[in-house]
Write a protein that holds these residues in place. Structure first.
Motif, short mmCIF file in Angstrom:
data_model
loop_
_atom_site.label_atom_id
_atom_site.label_comp_id
_atom_site.label_asym_id
_atom_site.label_seq_id
_atom_site.Cartn_x
_atom_site.Cartn_y
_atom_site.Cartn_z
N VAL A 50 37.15 48.84 36.11
CA VAL A 50 37.37 47.78 35.13
C VAL A 50 38.86 47.49 35.00
CG1 VAL A 50 37.16 47.17 32.69
CG2 VAL A 50 35.28 48.35 33.85
N VAL A 51 39.67 48.54 34.89
CA VAL A 51 41.11 48.38 34.76
C VAL A 51 41.72 47.88 36.05
CG1 VAL A 51 43.28 49.59 34.30
CG2 VAL A 51 41.23 50.17 33.00
N VAL B 128 35.32 42.10 31.64
CA VAL B 128 36.47 41.74 30.82
C VAL B 128 36.41 40.25 30.47
CG1 VAL B 128 38.98 41.48 30.81
CG2 VAL B 128 37.95 43.57 31.71
N GLN B 129 36.10 39.43 31.46
CA GLN B 129 35.97 38.00 31.22
C GLN B 129 34.84 37.71 30.22
OE1 GLN B 129 35.52 35.68 34.79
NE2 GLN B 129 34.89 33.83 33.68
N GLN C 108 36.24 43.09 36.43
CA GLN C 108 36.85 41.84 35.99
C GLN C 108 35.82 40.96 35.28
OE1 GLN C 108 37.72 38.71 38.78
NE2 GLN C 108 39.80 38.48 38.02
N THR D 184 40.95 44.27 36.99
CA THR D 184 41.66 43.33 36.13
C THR D 184 43.09 43.14 36.59
OG1 THR D 184 40.28 43.98 34.24
CG2 THR D 184 42.33 42.83 33.76
#
Length: 325
Positions: free
Chosen positions: A263-264, A279-280, A276, A267
């Motif tokens: 995830v990190v 997160v979006q 990503q 991004t």
């Protein structure tokens, strides 16, 4: 002649598989409840995010009703579970696409990144850890042992997002060797993979070094050395099998954690994977996509750990017996 019935105790594999299957079902149930409960805690109104900041109260209320957000929470939960039972993850609030389609479009990128990272971790960490243990065994080359501990501790202490940023600054912006973002070419995988693998590589290599040092002190290793067995055969036949169990256990946990670390990393590198995407979705208050992505990532992590358990049971059947005791 009467046929004797075989009991569960005489079929440890069946009970072992049943326990793992039960664990998967329980984990999935917990994931379903947790993902449903925590997602509405995200600040912001999904209806406002869909309608836009300029929308009137009536338009927001209409969209909230269309999205089913005006229903009581228990009704929404029953609808959610009913959809899952038919393999329906829902429809995206932001673009109206089927959530399963959205996830399947991004899943290959995350899987590719995570598998590349863990493969390199194993290929590099196991030989390095074993080699350092061998070279420093018996108090020899203390400088190498100290250097190994300092380097791995230093790299491990750097957060993944900081490591990812440093890699971009040095290798993408400074040297121009690799792309800083995207996934158009194979070279686009290099920096995200490095950012994802460096920390677990330090952990695994330290564990392998410690386990190898313990094995080298065992009596059967001294006996094997007395038989003048070659070093490669000694390590391949006597050391590696005793080290691989712990390594596989740790690697399974790391691979499961890699899905969260993605995830990190995704991004930072604008990598079009599930990381990503979630997160979006959080920024857009897209509840179905958030829930579906977290559910898929959690289920994948649970499956990975279960598969590793099965592999360990095949390699070392004593793990089944220990699990049953």
């Amino acid at each position: 002649m009467a046929v004797r019935r075989v009991t569960w105790r005489e079929r440890p594999w069946l009970r072992f598989a049943g326990q793992r299957l039960g664990g998967l079902v329980l984990s999935f149930a917990v994931l379903v409840v947790v993902t449903f409960v925590i997602v509405p805690l995200i600040p912001g109104d999904p209806a406002v995010a869909v309608a836009g900041q300029e929308a009137t109260g009536a338009e927001v209320a209409r969209i909230r009703a269309e999205l089913g957000l005006d229903q009581p929470l228990h009704v929404q939960f029953l609808d959610y579970v009913g959809g899952l039972l038919t393999l329906d993850l829902g429809t995206s609030f932001s673009n109206g696409q089927d959530v399963a389609t959205v996830i399947l479009a991004r899943l290959p990128f995350t899987a590719e990144l995570a598998l590349f990272a863990i493969a390199l971790v194993l290929v590099i960490s196991v030989p390095v850890g074993m080699l350092v243990a061998f070279l420093t065994h018996g108090g020899r080359r203390s400088w190498l042992d100290h250097l190994f501990n300092v380097v791995t501790s230093l790299v491990y202490s750097v957060p993944q997002y900081v490591m990812a940023t440093l890699l971009v600054v040095v290798f993408a912006v400074g040297l121009g060797m690799f792309p800083a973002a995207g996934a158009e070419t194979l070279s686009s995988l290099v920096l995200p993979t490095l950012a994802l693998m460096l920390l677990p590589m330090c952990v695994v290599s330290r564990v392998v070094r410690r386990e190898t040092a313990v094995v080298l002190d065992q009596d059967y290793i001294r006996t094997a050395k007395g038989w003048r067995i070659g070093r490669l055969r000694l390590f391949g036949r006597y050391v590696l099998p005793n080290v691989i169990t712990t390594t596989l256990t740790l690697s399974g946990l790391i691979l499961a954690a890699q899905l969260g670390g993605a995830v990190v990393i995704e991004t930072v590198f604008a990598f079009p994977g599930l990381g990503q995407g979630v997160v979006q979705a959080i920024l857009e208050r897209d509840y179905p996509v958030i829930r579906g992505t977290i559910l898929v990532l959690g289920l994948m992590a649970t499956l990975i750990i279960s598969v590793v358990d099965v592999i360990l049971a095949i390699i070392d059947p004593r793990s089944i017996e220990a699990d049953h005791d």
